[in-house]
Design an enzyme around this catalytic site. Sequence first.
Site, short mmCIF file in Angstrom:
data_model
loop_
_atom_site.label_atom_id
_atom_site.label_comp_id
_atom_site.label_asym_id
_atom_site.label_seq_id
_atom_site.Cartn_x
_atom_site.Cartn_y
_atom_site.Cartn_z
N ASP A 140 -11.05 5.99 -0.64
CA ASP A 140 -10.92 6.74 0.61
C ASP A 140 -11.91 7.90 0.59
OD1 ASP A 140 -9.79 8.70 -1.02
OD2 ASP A 140 -7.85 8.72 0.00
N CYS A 195 -8.14 6.74 -4.76
CA CYS A 195 -7.85 7.68 -3.67
C CYS A 195 -7.49 9.01 -4.32
CB CYS A 195 -6.75 7.16 -2.74
SG CYS A 195 -5.10 7.01 -3.46
N THR A 228 -4.54 10.28 -5.38
CA THR A 228 -3.65 10.11 -6.53
C THR A 228 -3.76 8.73 -7.17
OG1 THR A 228 -1.83 9.28 -5.18
CG2 THR A 228 -1.93 11.68 -5.55
N HIS A 281 -0.43 -7.27 -21.19
CA HIS A 281 0.92 -7.77 -20.94
C HIS A 281 1.15 -8.24 -19.52
CE1 HIS A 281 2.69 -5.28 -24.52
NE2 HIS A 281 1.65 -6.04 -24.86
N HIS A 302 4.58 -13.05 -22.31
CA HIS A 302 4.29 -12.29 -21.09
C HIS A 302 4.15 -13.20 -19.88
CE1 HIS A 302 3.86 -8.85 -23.67
NE2 HIS A 302 2.92 -9.48 -24.36
#
Length: 151
Positions: free
Chosen positions: A8, A66, A68, A99, A134
């Site tokens: 962004d 972005c 965060t 994993h 996994h």
Amino acid sequence: MKIGIGNDHVAVDYKWEIKKYIEDKYGYEVINYGTDSKERFNYPVSGEAVANAVVSGEVDKGIVICGTGVGIGLAANKVNGIRCVTCSEPYSALLSRQHNNTNMLSFGARVVGIELAKMIVDAWLSGVYEGGRHQVRIDMLHDIEERQKMK
């Protein structure tokens, strides 16, 4: 290998720095799906664009950035077939590949410094999916996606 990258308006500088870092260090082609402008830009647009490129096979993996890393990662995870991890440190990035076989990484330009971001990218790109026990969980995630399609 081709890596899709999106961002962004907050993460324009980080995008260019990470793109150059990956190209120089790994020799991978990095394709830009994000904005190049610092004018307000809605992160779901580039999160979805990179995710669609990953799912279609246009790119092998995706990185989205972005403020965060959370919002753009959430947007990417709305696309069936995407397993995007939001990381603020390298250990989770590595284990997400080993994993969870994550195919996208997100982080925040307001949360981690650029050198830490490079360490996160390194850990994520170096991780190799272990399969085995996994895979049962990856299959379960796929089953959730399939059930959601039928609703």
